[in-house]
Design a protein around this motif. Structure first.
Motif, PDB file in Angstrom:
ATOM      1  N   ASP A   1       9.157 -15.918  23.509  1.00 44.50           N
ATOM      2  CA  ASP A   1      10.607 -15.818  23.355  1.00 44.50           C
ATOM      3  C   ASP A   1      11.029 -16.924  22.388  1.00 44.50           C
ATOM      4  OD1 ASP A   1      13.370 -15.858  23.583  1.00 44.50           O
ATOM      5  OD2 ASP A   1      13.378 -15.815  25.780  1.00 44.50           O
TER       6      ASP A   1
ATOM      7  N   LYS B   1      14.415 -19.156  22.894  1.00 42.89           N
ATOM      8  CA  LYS B   1      14.336 -20.147  23.966  1.00 42.89           C
ATOM      9  C   LYS B   1      13.103 -21.051  23.849  1.00 42.89           C
ATOM     10  CE  LYS B   1      16.809 -17.323  27.306  1.00 42.89           C
ATOM     11  NZ  LYS B   1      16.752 -16.616  28.576  1.00 42.89           N
ATOM     12  N   LYS B   2      12.202 -20.720  22.910  1.00 43.44           N
ATOM     13  CA  LYS B   2      10.935 -21.445  22.733  1.00 43.44           C
ATOM     14  C   LYS B   2      10.134 -21.487  24.039  1.00 43.44           C
ATOM     15  CE  LYS B   2      12.104 -24.084  18.672  1.00 43.44           C
ATOM     16  NZ  LYS B   2      11.380 -23.308  17.727  1.00 43.44           N
ATOM     17  N   ARG B   3      10.116 -20.353  24.732  1.00 40.89           N
ATOM     18  CA  ARG B   3       9.397 -20.204  26.000  1.00 40.89           C
ATOM     19  C   ARG B   3       8.293 -19.171  25.842  1.00 40.89           C
ATOM     20  NH1 ARG B   3       9.568 -23.695  29.489  1.00 40.89           N
ATOM     21  NH2 ARG B   3       9.369 -22.255  31.177  1.00 40.89           N
TER      22      ARG B   3
ATOM     23  N   SER C   1       5.416 -16.789  28.309  1.00 40.02           N
ATOM     24  CA  SER C   1       4.938 -16.375  29.629  1.00 40.02           C
ATOM     25  C   SER C   1       3.898 -15.284  29.444  1.00 40.02           C
ATOM     26  CB  SER C   1       6.091 -15.870  30.501  1.00 40.02           C
ATOM     27  OG  SER C   1       6.703 -14.750  29.910  1.00 40.02           O
TER      28      SER C   1
ATOM     29  N   TRP D   1       2.912 -19.724  32.083  1.00 37.22           N
ATOM     30  CA  TRP D   1       4.232 -19.953  31.504  1.00 37.22           C
ATOM     31  C   TRP D   1       4.213 -21.304  30.791  1.00 37.22           C
ATOM     32  CZ3 TRP D   1       2.975 -20.306  36.584  1.00 37.22           C
ATOM     33  CH2 TRP D   1       3.092 -21.558  37.161  1.00 37.22           C
ATOM     34  N   GLY D   2       5.166 -21.497  29.926  1.00 36.34           N
ATOM     35  CA  GLY D   2       5.253 -22.791  29.255  1.00 36.34           C
ATOM     36  C   GLY D   2       6.224 -22.747  28.101  1.00 36.34           C
ATOM     37  N   ASP D   3       6.049 -23.689  27.203  1.00 37.74           N
ATOM     38  CA  ASP D   3       6.930 -23.765  26.055  1.00 37.74           C
ATOM     39  C   ASP D   3       6.135 -24.184  24.826  1.00 37.74           C
ATOM     40  OD1 ASP D   3       6.492 -26.485  26.477  1.00 37.74           O
ATOM     41  OD2 ASP D   3       8.426 -26.780  27.417  1.00 37.74           O
ATOM     42  N   TYR D   4       6.816 -24.147  23.699  1.00 33.46           N
ATOM     43  CA  TYR D   4       6.182 -24.550  22.457  1.00 33.46           C
ATOM     44  C   TYR D   4       7.211 -25.229  21.573  1.00 33.46           C
ATOM     45  CZ  TYR D   4       8.369 -20.664  19.987  1.00 33.46           C
ATOM     46  OH  TYR D   4       9.283 -19.810  19.423  1.00 33.46           O
TER      47      TYR D   4
END
Length: 124
Positions: A29, A32-34, A36, A56-59
């Motif tokens: 996504d 949102k820089k997310r 999953s 899940w996480g972010d970047y």
């Protein structure tokens, strides 16, 4: 880099025959820089490894060198039931990818297997 919501499959592996292979099916996504998805670690040699978890996480996007286009810094966590579960996290990954999400390096640790070298990431 793609804008919006997109799927990517990443294969994290060393060139060792019979070594562990991490497959990540991720939904990214970008607003949102997310991230999953699902993580699977398999190994065909003894001892065989079969690990599966919701991830899940972010970047973030960074320039490691002013002359380069930039890189993706990826941070993931996982457990068998998802981020809202009370079950402890059983998987962690830190990675550096190209802006195309198709290549890079990562280190990961799971309850079943710890792989702290920097195997190559391949996009499928």
């Amino acid at each position: 880099m793609t804008i919006g919501l997109f799927h990517t499959r990443l294969i994290v592996a060393n060139p060792v025959i019979g070594g562990p292979v991490l497959t990540l099916d991720l939904l990214v996504d970008t607003p949102k820089k997310r991230v999953s998805g699902v993580a699977r670690v398999t190994q065909s040699t003894s001892p065989p490894v079969q690990f599966h978890a919701d991830v899940w996480g972010d970047y973030s996007q960074v320039k490691l060198d002013p002359s380069s286009e930039g890189h993706i810094i990826l941070s993931l966590a996982a457990n068998p039931s998802g981020p809202t579960s009370q079950i402890a996290e059983t998987f962690h990954l830190q990675g550096i990818l190209g802006l195309d999400w198709a290549s890079g390096f990562a280190s990961y640790k799971s309850v079943s297997y710890t792989h702290l070298t920097l195997p190559t990431i391949y996009s499928v």
